[in-house]
Design a protein around this motif. Structure first.
Motif, PDB file in Angstrom:
ATOM      1  N   GLU A  21       0.683  -1.339   0.094  1.00 27.13           N
ATOM      2  CA  GLU A  21      -0.011   0.020   0.048  1.00 27.13           C
ATOM      3  C   GLU A  21       1.014   1.221   0.035  1.00 27.13           C
ATOM      4  OE1 GLU A  21      -3.493   0.324   2.779  1.00 27.13           O
ATOM      5  OE2 GLU A  21      -2.329   2.164   3.435  1.00 27.13           O
ATOM      6  N   SER A  43       1.897   5.474  -0.736  1.00 28.73           N
ATOM      7  CA  SER A  43       1.441   6.907  -0.824  1.00 28.73           C
ATOM      8  C   SER A  43       2.563   7.780  -0.758  1.00 28.73           C
ATOM      9  CB  SER A  43       0.685   7.168   0.610  1.00 28.73           C
ATOM     10  OG  SER A  43       0.355   8.610   0.547  1.00 28.73           O
ATOM     11  N   ARG A  64      11.972  10.661 -10.147  1.00 27.79           N
ATOM     12  CA  ARG A  64      12.503  10.363  -8.882  1.00 27.79           C
ATOM     13  C   ARG A  64      12.618  11.817  -8.405  1.00 27.79           C
ATOM     14  NH1 ARG A  64      13.886   5.479  -6.099  1.00 27.79           N
ATOM     15  NH2 ARG A  64      13.181   4.325  -7.571  1.00 27.79           N
ATOM     16  N   TYR A  93      11.684  14.553  -8.535  1.00 26.39           N
ATOM     17  CA  TYR A  93      10.608  15.290  -7.955  1.00 26.39           C
ATOM     18  C   TYR A  93       9.865  14.793  -6.746  1.00 26.39           C
ATOM     19  CZ  TYR A  93      11.642  17.622 -12.295  1.00 26.39           C
ATOM     20  OH  TYR A  93      12.105  18.151 -13.512  1.00 26.39           O
ATOM     21  N   LEU A  94      10.498  13.586  -6.483  1.00 24.09           N
ATOM     22  CA  LEU A  94       9.628  12.840  -5.318  1.00 24.09           C
ATOM     23  C   LEU A  94      10.050  13.773  -3.861  1.00 24.09           C
ATOM     24  CD1 LEU A  94       8.240  10.370  -4.315  1.00 24.09           C
ATOM     25  CD2 LEU A  94      10.523   9.441  -3.795  1.00 24.09           C
ATOM     26  N   ASN A  95       8.985  13.839  -3.302  1.00 28.31           N
ATOM     27  CA  ASN A  95       9.021  14.374  -2.001  1.00 28.31           C
ATOM     28  C   ASN A  95       9.127  13.246  -1.053  1.00 28.31           C
ATOM     29  OD1 ASN A  95       8.500  15.393   0.743  1.00 28.31           O
ATOM     30  ND2 ASN A  95       6.946  16.859  -0.092  1.00 28.31           N
ATOM     31  N   SER A 101       7.198  12.192   2.272  1.00 28.80           N
ATOM     32  CA  SER A 101       5.907  11.965   1.905  1.00 28.80           C
ATOM     33  C   SER A 101       5.664  10.374   1.596  1.00 28.80           C
ATOM     34  CB  SER A 101       5.359  12.796   0.671  1.00 28.80           C
ATOM     35  OG  SER A 101       5.743  12.185  -0.545  1.00 28.80           O
ATOM     36  N   VAL A 102       6.775   9.626   1.192  1.00 32.05           N
ATOM     37  CA  VAL A 102       6.507   8.171   0.988  1.00 32.05           C
ATOM     38  C   VAL A 102       6.398   7.283   2.058  1.00 32.05           C
ATOM     39  CG1 VAL A 102       7.894   6.306   0.037  1.00 32.05           C
ATOM     40  CG2 VAL A 102       8.451   8.726  -0.882  1.00 32.05           C
ATOM     41  N   SER A 103       5.125   6.614   1.945  1.00 32.75           N
ATOM     42  CA  SER A 103       4.703   5.478   2.941  1.00 32.75           C
ATOM     43  C   SER A 103       4.522   4.628   2.092  1.00 32.75           C
ATOM     44  CB  SER A 103       3.461   6.186   3.559  1.00 32.75           C
ATOM     45  OG  SER A 103       2.494   5.206   3.511  1.00 32.75           O
ATOM     46  N   MET A 104       5.328   3.454   2.501  1.00 30.65           N
ATOM     47  CA  MET A 104       5.132   2.078   1.696  1.00 30.65           C
ATOM     48  C   MET A 104       4.693   0.981   2.899  1.00 30.65           C
ATOM     49  SD  MET A 104       5.361   0.899  -1.174  1.00 30.65           S
ATOM     50  CE  MET A 104       5.872   2.342  -1.897  1.00 30.65           C
ATOM     51  N   LYS A 105       3.585   0.511   2.876  1.00 25.95           N
ATOM     52  CA  LYS A 105       3.185  -0.353   3.653  1.00 25.95           C
ATOM     53  C   LYS A 105       3.118  -1.758   3.376  1.00 25.95           C
ATOM     54  CE  LYS A 105       0.330   2.410   6.456  1.00 25.95           C
ATOM     55  NZ  LYS A 105      -1.274   2.786   6.418  1.00 25.95           N
TER      56      LYS A 105
END
Lengths: 351, 275
Positions: free
Chosen positions: A193, A195, B222, B224-226, B229-233
């Motif tokens: 998942e 974001s 890549r 421009y990636l913040n 802010s990255v969340s990877m579950k």
């Protein structure tokens, strides 16, 4: 937004922006002014006019700019009154029509030129260094003269990627004993998942430029972005955007999606991982219209136009360099003969 | 009618005793190889064909003798052919080595030559090499030769198999020592130079042509990636399947000649193949 007149506050002559000192230099009286000084002068001179009439101010935003339309390729460039476009920067045609600009969305921010024309000329001349197969067209003074500073319109998009993505992942282990070699394959379903946000993905807003060419000229350092002001245009040309933001965003979304999938893939700790179901979605948070500085020149070679561009902020050079067929054949044959003779001698006398 | 035994009957053996071992003087007799010597048939080493298992007709033996003589004359390597139905030793290798050593085969001091054994007891063909033959027949050549003939034995076509074998080892001897057969030759050297030059030229030109490519489409974002802010579950990691397959390993030997010592103390190369 404060709009500046490009008149010298001390003598009243036309004044242009100088990337070297990031100031406005007056060629006539030798004065130099910072943005602040220009603004102070401007505020004082136009205060009473502005307060009288709101609609007048709106018109003034675009007043003082000319638009040039190329009769041959249809390109439109904007220049202030101090700058004249004598030829089309895209196709080199001199038949261009001059008009007063009337409408259009205003850019919100701009990176002013950091590289002056002389640096651009040197950089273009240096392209042929270490490139023996390139035609020597930057030795031609005619081409050098055509180097022009242009503010190119770009969209920037802030995007948010959210959702689920699944990977089919495998680990392969091999080992052996005396009689057999064993191969063990484990297959996993890895669900993620995700974001993440992307800030200011740059997309070329001009259809004149090859999108790939403009991709290659990246990156620009956003720390130099300042609020847009017509005054920065003096001495340079600017192009009007002609790719709408809803078209441009597709390119930004594709790039964001590829990166999001890559990041998700990197979080799967197996040997091979192939995305199987991708339910990531991309939302636009906001977009912005900005102008970025590019030194460019069009070179005609064998009846074909080649565009070279230099990032006006960082100095990075891009362009599709044609092959000089004659030189290519000559060098290939020369190399072939030299290496063949050398390898023969080595094989015959040493090997 | 009196049966006149021709040279090729080849099962004539003399008796070895502790008084007369009937062996070459350079072999030392010790407690450990005494039995090996006594259990090895003593024959006339000039006959070359010793068909104890009786696999060949007399006519076939004559033809084989011609081929063997030709081989010996051409390459100065001794060659013996032995067939047995009963192996009184621990392995075909031991039998072949002992038979060669204790019957004084081989030329020169180094006893150059080879022996081909068809062991019907163990259903294995074995070739042992000695002296110069060790270098001539490396493991690769031995395996190749045996691979090409063992099928004949399986099909009980012994005569054709041996003919084929003599042909193959003759061809190898003709082509010279392994690795040295590529003599310097003007046309092949020119061909090699042209091929090498072509490859290097193409590599250099590709590098030069690539230098002219300054335009590359960007497919990722890549830069421009913040990152904050990255969340990877990880919301699921399921083992879907597992499977293991195995392949038999083919024990092929290296390109060199591996050697071993026989009970006599002499060094031999060689190899076998079951049929």
């Amino acid at each position: 937004m404060e709009v500046l007149d490009n008149k010298c506050p001390s003598c009243g002559a036309k004044i242009t922006f100088n990337p070297k000192n990031q100031k406005w230099d007056c060629e006539y009286c030798g004065s130099k002014f910072s943005l602040e000084e220009m603004q102070n002068y401007n505020n004082a001179s136009s205060k009473e006019v502005n307060s009288k009439n709101e609609t007048f101010k709106k018109e003034k935003k675009l007043a003082g700019l000319d638009i040039y339309r190329c009769k041959s390729c249809g390109a439109e460039v904007i220049a202030d009154e101090a700058t004249t476009a004598a030829f089309c920067v895209y196709c080199g045609n001199t038949a261009i029509l001059k008009n007063k600009i009337t409408e259009g969305r205003m850019p919100t921010r701009i990176i002013p030129f950091k590289k002056v024309k002389e640096e651009a000329i040197d950089a273009f001349k240096n392209i042929s260094k270490n490139r023996p197969l390139m035609p020597k067209f930057f030795n031609d003074q005619k081409n050098i003269e055509k180097i022009t500073g242009v503010y190119i319109p770009f969209w920037t998009f802030d995007l948010k990627v959210t959702g689920n993505i699944d990977f089919n992942a495998t680990d392969i282990k091999t080992w052996s004993d005396y009689n057999y070699q064993y191969t063990k394959t484990d297959t996993y379903l890895s669900k993620r998942e995700a974001s993440m946000n992307f800030d200011n993905i740059l997309v070329d807003a001009s259809s004149r430029f090859d999108d790939d060419l403009m991709d290659s000229i990246e990156p620009f350092q956003y720390k130099d972005l300042v609020d847009y002001n017509h005054a920065y245009l003096s001495g340079f040309l600017a192009e009007k955007y002609d790719v709408e933001s809803d078209i441009g965003i597709k390119r930004a979304k594709t790039r964001a999606m590829n990166t999001a999938v890559d990041i998700a893939r990197e979080s799967v700790y197996h040997q091979t991982k192939i995305p199987t179901s991708n339910a990531l979605k991309i939302d636009e948070i906001q977009n912005d219209y900005i102008l970025l500085p590019v030194w460019m020149v069009n070179v005609k070679y064998k009846e074909k136009n080649y565009t070279f561009a230099m990032n006006g902020q960082t100095g990075k050079i891009v362009g599709e360099i044609p092959l000089d067929i004659g030189k290519t054949i000559l060098i290939s044959v020369f190399l072939f003969i030299i290496i063949a003779v050398l390898s023969f001698l080595i094989l015959w006398f040493v090997g | 009618m009196i049966n006149i035994t021709p040279v090729f009957a080849s099962t004539n053996t003399k008796e070895r005793t502790e008084e007369n071992y009937l062996i070459s003087s350079d072999i030392k007799i010790t407690e450990s190889n005494k039995n090996n010597i006594l259990s090895t048939p003593a024959i006339d080493e000039k006959e070359k064909i010793y068909d104890f298992a009786d696999l060949f007709t007399e006519e076939e033996e004559q033809k084989l003798y011609q081929k063997i003589s030709q081989y010996i004359d051409s390459y100065q390597l001794d060659l013996a052919l032995v067939t047995i139905s009963q192996n009184n030793k621990s392995s075909p290798r031991e039998y072949a080595d002992d038979f060669y050593d204790y019957n004084n085969f081989g030329f020169n001091n180094t006893k150059d030559g080879l022996l081909f054994l068809i062991d019907m007891d163990n259903r294995e063909i074995y070739m042992t090499t000695t002296g110069a033959a060790i270098n001539m027949y490396n493991d690769y050549r031995i395996n190749k030769a045996l691979e090409q003939v063992y099928q004949y034995m399986t099909n009980q076509n012994y005569y054709q198999g041996v003919l084929q074998y003599i042909q193959i080892i003759g061809d190898y001897a003709k082509s010279g020592l392994p690795g040295k057969q590529d003599q310097k030759n003007l046309t092949t050297t020119i061909c090699y130079s042209i091929i090498i030059s072509l490859i290097i030229t193409i590599i250099i030109m590709v590098i030069l042509i690539n230098k002219n490519k300054l335009v590359r489409k960007k497919t990722t974002a890549r830069e421009y990636l913040n990152k904050d802010s990255v969340s990877m579950k990880n919301i699921g990691e399921i083992l879907v399947s597992t499977n293991t397959v195995r392949h038999a390993i083919n024990h092929s030997s290296s390109s060199g000649s591996s050697t071993h010592s026989g009970s006599s103390g002499r060094s031999h190369g060689g190899g076998g193949h079951r049929f």
